[in-house]
Design a protein around this motif. Structure first.
Motif, PDB file in Angstrom:
ATOM      1  N   VAL A  82       6.776   0.245   3.661  1.00  0.00           N
ATOM      2  CA  VAL A  82       5.293  -0.033   3.616  1.00  0.00           C
ATOM      3  C   VAL A  82       4.491   1.385   4.142  1.00  0.00           C
ATOM      4  N   HIS A  83       3.568   1.578   2.938  1.00  0.00           N
ATOM      5  CA  HIS A  83       2.603   2.665   3.269  1.00  0.00           C
ATOM      6  C   HIS A  83       1.259   2.031   3.451  1.00  0.00           C
ATOM      7  N   PRO A  84       0.754   1.982   4.609  1.00  0.00           N
ATOM      8  CA  PRO A  84      -0.607   1.597   4.831  1.00  0.00           C
ATOM      9  C   PRO A  84      -1.840   2.367   4.822  1.00  0.00           C
ATOM     10  N   ILE A  85      -2.073   3.291   3.461  1.00  0.00           N
ATOM     11  CA  ILE A  85      -2.633   4.266   3.444  1.00  0.00           C
ATOM     12  C   ILE A  85      -4.332   3.894   2.780  1.00  0.00           C
ATOM     13  N   LEU A  86      -4.073   2.581   2.093  1.00  0.00           N
ATOM     14  CA  LEU A  86      -5.274   2.534   1.465  1.00  0.00           C
ATOM     15  C   LEU A  86      -6.719   1.969   2.154  1.00  0.00           C
ATOM     16  N   ASN A  87      -7.163   2.915   2.920  1.00  0.00           N
ATOM     17  CA  ASN A  87      -8.175   2.523   4.074  1.00  0.00           C
ATOM     18  C   ASN A  87      -9.526   2.514   3.583  1.00  0.00           C
ATOM     19  N   GLU A  88     -10.221   1.486   3.774  1.00  0.00           N
ATOM     20  CA  GLU A  88     -11.431   1.434   3.312  1.00  0.00           C
ATOM     21  C   GLU A  88     -12.483   2.476   3.997  1.00  0.00           C
ATOM     22  N   LEU A  89     -12.012   2.654   5.281  1.00  0.00           N
ATOM     23  CA  LEU A  89     -12.911   3.571   5.955  1.00  0.00           C
ATOM     24  C   LEU A  89     -12.397   5.309   5.938  1.00  0.00           C
ATOM     25  N   ILE A  90     -11.825   5.498   4.932  1.00  0.00           N
ATOM     26  CA  ILE A  90     -11.314   6.914   5.147  1.00  0.00           C
ATOM     27  C   ILE A  90     -11.821   7.373   3.561  1.00  0.00           C
ATOM     28  N   SER A  91     -12.254   8.530   3.402  1.00  0.00           N
ATOM     29  CA  SER A  91     -12.534   9.137   1.984  1.00  0.00           C
ATOM     30  C   SER A  91     -11.392   9.187   1.159  1.00  0.00           C
ATOM     31  N   SER A  92     -11.502   8.915  -0.219  1.00  0.00           N
ATOM     32  CA  SER A  92     -10.415   8.827  -1.065  1.00  0.00           C
ATOM     33  C   SER A  92      -9.832  10.345  -1.320  1.00  0.00           C
ATOM     34  N   ASP A  93     -10.520  11.368  -0.833  1.00  0.00           N
ATOM     35  CA  ASP A  93     -10.116  12.793  -0.951  1.00  0.00           C
ATOM     36  C   ASP A  93      -8.881  12.843   0.021  1.00  0.00           C
ATOM     37  N   LYS A  94      -9.104  12.057   1.103  1.00  0.00           N
ATOM     38  CA  LYS A  94      -8.142  12.434   2.346  1.00  0.00           C
ATOM     39  C   LYS A  94      -6.776  11.455   1.857  1.00  0.00           C
ATOM     40  N   ARG A 117     -10.284  -7.369  -5.449  1.00  0.00           N
ATOM     41  CA  ARG A 117     -11.290  -6.685  -6.192  1.00  0.00           C
ATOM     42  C   ARG A 117     -12.272  -6.236  -5.474  1.00  0.00           C
ATOM     43  N   GLU A 118     -11.907  -5.999  -4.150  1.00  0.00           N
ATOM     44  CA  GLU A 118     -12.669  -5.139  -3.309  1.00  0.00           C
ATOM     45  C   GLU A 118     -13.057  -3.543  -3.977  1.00  0.00           C
ATOM     46  N   PRO A 119     -13.987  -3.086  -4.118  1.00  0.00           N
ATOM     47  CA  PRO A 119     -14.336  -1.874  -4.865  1.00  0.00           C
ATOM     48  C   PRO A 119     -13.379  -0.867  -4.102  1.00  0.00           C
ATOM     49  N   TYR A 120     -13.073  -0.628  -3.079  1.00  0.00           N
ATOM     50  CA  TYR A 120     -12.318   0.310  -2.551  1.00  0.00           C
ATOM     51  C   TYR A 120     -10.975   0.154  -3.018  1.00  0.00           C
ATOM     52  N   MET A 121     -10.458  -1.222  -3.162  1.00  0.00           N
ATOM     53  CA  MET A 121      -8.973  -1.204  -3.566  1.00  0.00           C
ATOM     54  C   MET A 121      -8.741  -0.944  -5.077  1.00  0.00           C
ATOM     55  N   GLN A 122     -10.027  -1.383  -5.764  1.00  0.00           N
ATOM     56  CA  GLN A 122     -10.070  -1.046  -7.234  1.00  0.00           C
ATOM     57  C   GLN A 122     -10.018   0.593  -7.475  1.00  0.00           C
ATOM     58  N   SER A 123     -10.827   1.134  -6.654  1.00  0.00           N
ATOM     59  CA  SER A 123     -10.871   2.564  -6.895  1.00  0.00           C
ATOM     60  C   SER A 123      -9.729   3.412  -6.445  1.00  0.00           C
ATOM     61  N   TYR A 124      -8.903   2.843  -5.613  1.00  0.00           N
ATOM     62  CA  TYR A 124      -7.570   3.503  -5.106  1.00  0.00           C
ATOM     63  C   TYR A 124      -6.535   3.099  -6.321  1.00  0.00           C
ATOM     64  N   ALA A 125      -6.598   1.971  -6.839  1.00  0.00           N
ATOM     65  CA  ALA A 125      -5.756   1.398  -7.940  1.00  0.00           C
ATOM     66  C   ALA A 125      -5.981   2.494  -9.089  1.00  0.00           C
ATOM     67  N   LYS A 126      -7.305   2.571  -9.386  1.00  0.00           N
ATOM     68  CA  LYS A 126      -7.631   3.513 -10.650  1.00  0.00           C
ATOM     69  C   LYS A 126      -7.250   5.046 -10.374  1.00  0.00           C
ATOM     70  N   MET A 127      -7.415   5.407  -9.102  1.00  0.00           N
ATOM     71  CA  MET A 127      -6.909   6.670  -8.967  1.00  0.00           C
ATOM     72  C   MET A 127      -5.283   6.939  -9.243  1.00  0.00           C
TER      73      MET A 127
END
Length: 341
Positions: A82-94, A117-127
């Motif tokens: 398990v990799h808990p890296i999709l953090n809403e509080l950290i910039s996607s660049d990190k 469907r939270e924007p940050y999760m959708q953004s990470y999925a797209k990345m």
């Protein structure tokens, strides 16, 4: 058409042999699967997809999730990484280099189970999908991964190493979003959705699962400059297969996540086969998504039937997990002397 003997034999070629010659070391034979999903309200779905991959026979199964979901997912099974890296509080660049490092170890990426469907999760999925495409990985998109595609079809359009697995509601929405005429005969809709998505394989779930791929239309024509690496061997073709293997009489929430795991495992095997880890290399890479979808559908429906025969009305998705191995044997090994697959 139904599952033919030819298709069944091609699927079997993607199955790593259990003969003691293969291992999960530097040249893995049974694939490494990643599931991207798991946020505030959803921890069961990524677990079901990831643990199914292990039960099916993948070497390793990873879950890439939000920190808030990681504790629960870890508690379900120590077999998952398990990799808990999709953090809403950290910039996607990190997050990006960590995500890139994880994907470099995987053969297939499953996006959608428990994504939300939270924007940050959708953004990470797209990345992650963009990274996976760049690496030539196989991709499975389900649940809120399909919602992401509906918002921006360029994410997956023209990428023929991908499978989408919509249920009835998701398929209706996706059909409308890609512009398929609602009056189109039902047996042709999956084929047209595939064409509109540029040759992506469509697994339309239902009483009979319909698996279609169509890379013959204008939407599937990629510029020569865009065809590179793993995409370059994908020729124009169209095909539809109907899987009417009996399933259980009760549809429980989470069965679609099991399907994502079985299809993903087959695609991971396909990548190992493609890379020369085993097999005769006679199955072209262009057929792996369709074959994986057919094989995954057959095993998932069979495990559902076996679980229902034991538990009846009270069956839940968790009851399907111990039956995956039995279902696999019933579908692919019963006619193999000594169970060599």
């Amino acid at each position: 058409m139904p599952v033919s003997r030819v298709i069944l034999e091609q699927i079997k070629k993607l199955i790593p042999p259990l003969d003691g010659t293969l291992h999960k070391g530097h040249r893995p034979s049974s694939g490494r699967v990643g599931v991207l999903g798991g946020a505030l309200d959803y921890t069961g779905a990524p677990y079901f997809a990831a643990i199914t991959a292990l039960r099916f026979g993948a070497d390793l199964s990873h879950v890439i999730c939000a920190p808030i979901a990681a504790g629960a997912i870890k508690s379900y099974s120590p077999d998952l990484i398990v990799h808990p890296i999709l953090n809403e509080l950290i910039s996607s660049d990190k997050v990006k280099p960590e995500l890139q490092s994880i994907l470099s170890r995987l053969h297939v990426l499953i996006v959608g189970p428990g994504l939300g469907r939270e924007p940050y999760m959708q953004s990470y999925a797209k990345m992650a999908v963009a990274m996976a495409r760049e690496r030539g990985m196989f991709i499975v998109l389900d649940a809120d991964g399909l919602y992401m595609v509906g918002q921006d079809m360029s994410i997956i359009k023209g990428y023929r190493r991908a499978v989408v697995t919509p249920n009835v509601v998701e398929f209706k929405r996706l059909s409308e979003q890609v512009g398929v005429d609602p009056d189109t005969p039902s047996e042709l809709r999956a084929l047209l959705v595939s064409r509109k998505l540029g040759g992506v394989t469509v697994l339309q779930k239902g009483p009979v699962d319909i698996i279609s791929t169509d890379s013959t239309g204008e939407e599937a024509d990629l510029e020569a400059s865009q065809l590179k690496g793993a995409d370059a061997d994908f020729e124009k073709a169209k095909e539809t297969v109907h899987v009417d293997v009996p399933g259980g009489l009760k549809r429980c929430g989470g069965q679609g996540d099991v399907l994502s795991g079985t299809v993903g495992s087959f695609m991971a095997w396909g990548r190992c086969y493609e890379d020369g880890a085993f097999g005769d290399h006679k199955v072209p890479a262009s057929r792996i998504p369709l074959l994986a979808a057919v094989g995954g559908s057959m095993v998932t429906r069979t495990s559902s039937r076996i679980a229902f025969s034991k538990h009846g009305r009270s069956v839940v998705t968790e009851d399907m997990l111990p039956e995956i191995g039995k279902a696999f044997t019933e579908v692919f090994e019963d006619d193999q002397p000594g169970g060599k697959l």
